[in-house]
Design an enzyme around this catalytic site. Structure first.
Site, short mmCIF file in Angstrom:
data_model
loop_
_atom_site.label_atom_id
_atom_site.label_comp_id
_atom_site.label_asym_id
_atom_site.label_seq_id
_atom_site.Cartn_x
_atom_site.Cartn_y
_atom_site.Cartn_z
CG ASP A 1 -28.42 51.33 29.07
OD1 ASP A 1 -27.80 50.80 30.23
OD2 ASP A 1 -28.25 52.40 28.79
CG HIS B 1 -31.07 54.29 38.53
ND1 HIS B 1 -30.70 53.47 37.59
CD2 HIS B 1 -31.49 55.55 38.13
CE1 HIS B 1 -30.69 54.65 36.70
NE2 HIS B 1 -31.37 55.56 37.22
CE LYS C 1 -29.39 49.07 33.37
NZ LYS C 1 -28.45 50.20 32.98
CG HIS D 1 -33.86 51.66 33.96
ND1 HIS D 1 -33.41 51.37 35.06
CD2 HIS D 1 -32.67 52.03 33.24
CE1 HIS D 1 -32.03 51.25 35.34
NE2 HIS D 1 -31.63 51.79 34.41
CE LYS E 1 -35.29 57.52 37.26
NZ LYS E 1 -34.24 58.43 37.53
CE LYS F 1 -27.81 56.13 26.58
NZ LYS F 1 -28.38 56.79 27.73
CD GLU G 1 -31.31 58.54 28.86
OE1 GLU G 1 -30.70 58.61 29.91
OE2 GLU G 1 -30.76 57.59 28.10
C1 BG6 Z 1 -28.88 53.75 33.49
C2 BG6 Z 1 -28.40 53.86 31.88
O1 BG6 Z 1 -28.99 52.61 33.82
O2 BG6 Z 1 -29.96 54.87 33.20
C3 BG6 Z 1 -28.19 54.94 31.15
O3 BG6 Z 1 -27.12 52.98 32.02
C4 BG6 Z 1 -29.51 55.93 31.25
O4 BG6 Z 1 -27.73 54.68 30.01
C5 BG6 Z 1 -29.75 56.02 32.86
O5 BG6 Z 1 -29.02 57.06 30.90
C6 BG6 Z 1 -30.95 56.92 32.76
O6 BG6 Z 1 -31.40 57.08 34.20
P1 BG6 Z 1 -31.86 58.28 34.77
O7 BG6 Z 1 -31.98 58.16 36.39
O8 BG6 Z 1 -30.61 59.37 34.49
O9 BG6 Z 1 -32.90 58.80 34.18
#
Ligand code: BG6
Length: 539
Positions: free
Chosen positions: A273, A216, A186, A278, A220, A374, A254
């Protein structure tokens, strides 16, 4: 409701696992070999696969990047990074020690090519090199190309691979005898038009079966487990619909800021993002219909149905925010606009919340509320399902409206697990009700294996399983859903940025979004960490 729930930890031996077999022979070419993703995630994932015997017996790794170095120097920089994860509690990639045999297997497989991704000469060199690996590493000509590069290179690399004849498969009865697969990271496009254009461009050189668009979050374990929870148990499906569910809240909060990614993030923002990728993947897992089978086609069809049934979000149903200075987990932090590589007057959002509707029989009238941001008060990814209240309360002086709600919460990270909040009678002579929680923690049942989240995804590409990857139509539908908000936000800059303090729950407007529906967000504390779930619903 008790202030905190008693922690009862029952260590149980999980039933024996079905063993996975190593994939067949192949080479893996990593474009962006010197990049952060390769060092922090891809190579540690390959190392974990090597450690658990899940790499192909005949295997080669080819690093490709602009940096002038040889395979030994590349391998050393990767090993140094891996070493930094040893005992590092703050890292997701934490390991106890580097297993030298497993690492040696990887190093032995490594080679490196320097070159410019836009230069056809690089691809001729790569062609010759992959040809040599067939006899030397017995790869049988199978190749996985991993595009761990900035998105502007996706199109050019695929085209150059195509022109060099590197994407040609030998098909026999539609099944490749020698396969070529491409993994695309991505962001896949930055709006609906660019996603469509990228799909068109790469599909000139590739069949859809060769394309692995990665997200990704699907690597998980807890996300993959949602399907098992829903479809391997008879208990939940009958109540998993508009008759019994009031609404769903999906939170990806986050505590980190943009860190060293200001350049990328300032032109991207929280919506692009996180949301169409996600967060929507989490939503699809909860909202999809049962698939006809547990294979890629059936599962992806059902997820695609959800995306197609999602109504495009109207700007009035979306909220944006940007963090100002504050304190996160007791540490003072500066505003987004003070972060490296971020414009001092940046209007990029670091928080987004929205209300979504799914137009189908199962979900009509059930709002899905999403939020991600964030520098929030806590790190927590969860899907919380709020059930409708009891229709009638036969208890003296207790009105239905005052009963705490039933929440089923899928805790994705940290403290992975599932919890259910319900009412019991407090012990004693009078009937007094209390909300309690039944909690399942993965760690109580299964030994924790070092895992960076990419292991399953890489393994799946090697074995040709597209279940956890996005199809072209899925990607385009998700951009379609958020496009009205992207368009409105681009046309009208925010007036009050920054509008939330670092370390808070986000902007007030996010609270207002739910308040207008007589609802409230769950607090940003991880209920599965042991504290009672305070589903403080105002309904
Ligand atoms: C990424 C984003 O794809 O996923 C980031 O670009 C984000 O900004 C991250 O922090 C979160 O993934 P994870 O696996 O750390 O929760």
């Amino acid at each position: 409701m008790p202030d905190s729930l008693p922690q009862r930890t029952t260590k149980v031996v999980a039933p024996p696992r079905r063993e996975a077999k190593p994939p067949g022979p192949c080479a893996m070419v990593i474009f962006g070999a010197g990049g952060d993703l390769t060092k922090r995630l891809l190579v540690p994932a390959l190392y974990n696969l090597s450690r658990t015997g899940l790499l192909p017996e005949h295997f080669a790794i080819v690093g490709v990047d602009a940096v002038d170095q040889d395979a030994a120097a590349w391998s050393k920089s990767l090993r140094d990074m891996l070493q930094s994860f040893v005992g590092n509690a703050a890292s997701e990639s934490r390991i106890d020690a580097v297993d030298d045999t497993a690492w040696q297997r990887l190093t032995d497989a490594m080679s490196y090519l320097k070159g410019d991704f836009n230069d056809p000469g690089l691809f001729e060199k790569l062609h010759a090199h992959l040809h040599d690996l067939v006899p030397t590493r017995q790869t049988q000509g199978n190749v996985l190309f991993y595009l761990a590069v900035a998105d502007r290179f996706f199109g050019p690399i695929v085209e150059n691979l195509g022109h060099a004849g590197l994407l040609d498969e030998e098909l026999r009865d539609e099944t490749p005898r020698r396969w070529r697969r491409v993994v695309i990271e991505k962001p896949f496009g930055h709006d609906l038009d660019s996603a469509r254009a990228l799909n068109t461009r790469i599909r000139r050189a590739l069949r859809e079966e060769q394309i692995y668009r990665i997200d990704h979050f699907l690597g998980k374990e807890t996300v993959q487990s949602i399907m098992a929870f829903r479809f391997a148990n008879g208990l939940f499906e009958p109540i998993w619909n508009r008759d019994r569910i009031d609404h769903v809240q999906i939170t990806v909060a986050e505590t980190i800021g943009v860190e060293h990614r200001g350049k990328f993030y300032d032109i991207t923002g929280a919506l692009r993002d996180m949301v169409p990728n996600h967060v929507f993947q989490l939503l699809a897992m909860v909202a999809m219909e049962p698939p006809a089978g547990f294979h890629a086609k059936a599962i992806r069809n059902r997820k695609a149905d959800v995306f197609a049934a999602l109504c495009s979000v109207q700007p009035g149903d979306a909220v944006r925010g940007q963090y100002g200075p504050g304190a996160v987990l007791g540490k003072k932090v500066s505003a987004y606009r003070e972060e490296p590589d971020v414009a001092h007057d940046s209007n990029t959002e670091t928080f987004v919340a929205m209300r979504l509707a799914i137009d189908n029989w199962r979900w009509a009238g059930v709002p899905f509320y999403l939020r991600t941001g964030k520098r929030l008060a806590g790190r927590m990814t969860e899907i919380a399902i709020r059930f409708k209240p009891a229709p009638y309360a036969p208890f003296d002086e207790t009105r239905v409206a005052t009963l705490p709600p039933n929440w089923l919460v899928l805790h994705i990270q940290p403290n992975e697990g599932i919890s259910l909040q319900f009412e019991v009678k407090r012990p004693g002579p009078v009937v007094d009700l209390a909300a309690v929680q039944m909690a399942f923690h993965y760690d109580d049942w299964f030994p924790r294996e070092p895992n960076v989240g990419y292991e399953t995804l890489i393994y799946d590409v090697m074995t040709g399983d597209q279940t956890l990857f996005n199809r072209a139509d899925m990607i385009e539908e998700t951009w379609r859903v958020v496009q009205p908000v992207l368009t409105a936000w681009a046309a009208g800059p925010p007036r009050h940025f920054p509008n939330y303090a670092s370390g808070s729950d986000g902007p007030d407007a996010a609270e207002a979004l739910l308040r207008r529906d007589h609802r409230a967000w769950r607090p940003l504390v991880d209920a599965n960490a042991g504290a009672a779930s305070q589903g403080h619903d105002k309904a």
